[in-house]
Design an enzyme around this catalytic site. Sequence first.
Site, PDB file in Angstrom:
ATOM      1  N   ASP A 331       0.882  -1.247   0.030  1.00  0.00           N
ATOM      2  CA  ASP A 331      -0.068   0.233  -0.219  1.00  0.00           C
ATOM      3  C   ASP A 331       0.904   1.017  -0.068  1.00  0.00           C
ATOM      4  OD1 ASP A 331      -2.245   1.610   0.270  1.00  0.00           O
ATOM      5  OD2 ASP A 331      -3.155   0.877   1.781  1.00  0.00           O
ATOM      6  N   GLU A 527     -10.156   7.657   4.951  1.00  0.00           N
ATOM      7  CA  GLU A 527      -8.864   6.933   5.782  1.00  0.00           C
ATOM      8  C   GLU A 527      -8.999   7.377   7.072  1.00  0.00           C
ATOM      9  OE1 GLU A 527      -5.156   5.972   3.741  1.00  0.00           O
ATOM     10  OE2 GLU A 527      -6.431   5.900   1.617  1.00  0.00           O
TER      11      GLU A 527
HETATM   12  C1  BGC Z   1      -4.854   3.194   0.688  1.00  0.00           C
HETATM   13  C2  BGC Z   1      -5.530   2.193  -0.324  1.00  0.00           C
HETATM   14  C3  BGC Z   1      -5.360   2.941  -1.849  1.00  0.00           C
HETATM   15  C4  BGC Z   1      -4.016   3.493  -2.063  1.00  0.00           C
HETATM   16  C5  BGC Z   1      -3.725   4.232  -3.598  1.00  0.00           C
HETATM   17  C6  BGC Z   1      -3.866   4.170   0.205  1.00  0.00           C
HETATM   18  O1  BGC Z   1      -3.645   5.032   0.918  1.00  0.00           O
HETATM   19  O2  BGC Z   1      -4.762   2.752   1.936  1.00  0.00           O
HETATM   20  O3  BGC Z   1      -6.515   1.597  -0.109  1.00  0.00           O
HETATM   21  O4  BGC Z   1      -5.453   1.691  -2.846  1.00  0.00           O
HETATM   22  O5  BGC Z   1      -3.799   4.486  -1.145  1.00  0.00           O
HETATM   23  O6  BGC Z   1      -4.365   5.532  -3.618  1.00  0.00           O
END
Ligand code: BGC
Length: 638
Positions: A331, A527
């Site tokens: 990630d 998030e």
């Molecule tokens: C998130 C992921 C996401 C990635 C790409 C991260 O901050 O945890 O779920 O796919 O960013 O955007």
Amino acid sequence: MIKKILGKKFALVVFVLLGLLLVLISLVGNFSIFKSEAALVVPPLDALYRLSSASTEERIQDLLSRMSLQEKIGQMALVEKNSVQERADVATYGIGALLSGFGAKPESNTGEAWAEMVGGFIADSKTSRLGIPILYGVDAIHGHSNVPGATIFPHPIGLGASGDAKLVEAVAQATAVEIAATKINWTYSPTLDLPRDIRWGRTYETFSDDSKLVAKLGAAYVRGSQNAVGNTDLDKLFMISTPKHYVGIGGMVWGSSSNKNFKIDQGTTPSDELELRQEYLPPFKAAIDAGAMSVMVGLNTWGDTKLAANRYLVTTVLKDELQFTGFTVSDWYGVYEIPGGEYEASVSAINAGIDMVMLPFDYKSFVKNVERAVKRGDIPQERIDDAVSRILRAKFALGLFDDADKHISLDEIGSKGHRSLARLAVAQSLVLLKNDASVLPIKNSTKHIRVVGSAADNVGRQVGAWTVEWQGIDGNWLPGSTSILEGIKKRAGDSVKVEFEAGGNFVNSTEIAGLGIAIVGEKPYAEGWGDKEFPTLDSEDLKAIEKLQTVSKKVVVVVVSGRPLLITNEIDTWDGLVMAWLPGSEGSGVADVLFGDKTFTGSLPLPWPAYSQQLPIEAGGKTIDGTALLFPRYFKLR
Ligand code: BGC
């Protein structure tokens, strides 16, 4: 001169030795030049890896045998598109994949511009010596939501409430078609996390906290996106889907986040191995069995190790036990959150089994570090070959080396068909939680409806975050969308008076309406920014409900939010309660059910706590303090 100083014989010996040394150097030099020249040769058009008649495994082996170490490492790099320093770097470094995190859009944010931008990067990648096309990834978690005008489906928690795998498969297909119209071939969905604690800001990205339901819907999502309708070559995948986040996410301890701005997101999963295996692993197994070609490894910690550094979970369990043949991707910046600095972190993650690293910024130092690590023996060559084989397997599965363009029309973006599917999904996601004296569905005899609330005429709140901007955008700004209020007005028609005042300050307040509808909820968040100790309605919405109660005979509350809210102190005074989750762009889907054109079929995909002291809630639905929930998982009224 030398002869004069050293004497004839000695000089002869020196010359011979010098000569020998030169021959030796040139031999070694020639050998290495020969090797790198061979590596630099452009393979012929009939090279095995270019032939669609050869098997995928033959093609992988052939291509791998032609790649230099740098080219292999380049394939392992996933770079955020705004971090590409020079366009030529895509081919020079043989970068494996690019992504648009939210924010990395083309200058004019239209479908056409996306198609041109992504198509341009793909074309660049094909000019590299070996012509290996890139993957281009986006977070299409509720539609192609980077693009204004795309169909925005309910966030996954709403799809979870529908419990309907066929619906989820259709939503995934439609989403994949809209993405493919812009030439994108990789989606970072579905989310298979299990939210045990509604204080977590990513609750709405999940389907449910029930491992079995998540397994069923997650597999349906993978099938829908990877094999979408419109795929002319059935041997090839339509899209690469990415179940995430492996593994144990949703159950992190409040206050354990490794990010100082967050509370629970990116925190520590307290589960023992048994719970990991019984609860968190089955959805990933189901997704892999459904053919998922990539898996994103999470930013959480298990024990004292970041997941991306956990060889046991990533290699032994995911790859060996679950027989996952696709590739793992870390990630966002996750690898560099492993302690020890960039070099050590890359070594730990790659050795643990990470195949592609979402850097997402500095690819140059990544290539240098990994090259050094392989040369020093810190990363075995076989590990690199395994990682690259897995990435190439996905690329071959997509048909990227053959004619991979799916030729999907840009008209698919926000098409009528997709919007009516989204409207149906909204209707199926609504959950009826309270219905005193059968206040719903709205009676034909109701001729005056008053509407209040921050989410009534606010598409930005309906769609939530991950819509054009990472944190979402409050307000009515999304082209082609319908707010819930508009949906109600359209359905009510001219014979019903529908009055709206967000704060409940109606001018003619002596007149009592037959029905009041309060459409209330949360501001968008994404998030850890949505980690919230007490997720409640805000005071303005609560005041609006109180005012509405004084000017309406009955009041129904419609909650627009990514998680159950703490409403124990208020619910008794409401006649009806509907949970609408984050329904997306098609507000009419809410009106369809309120007016009885469709029946309520959704049920709660996760328990609804009465107080935050009950959190986290165990897999079986038991609260941590043993007190009763407001509503248990799967609660629904008809
Ligand atoms: C998130 C992921 C996401 C990635 C790409 C991260 O901050 O945890 O779920 O796919 O960013 O955007």
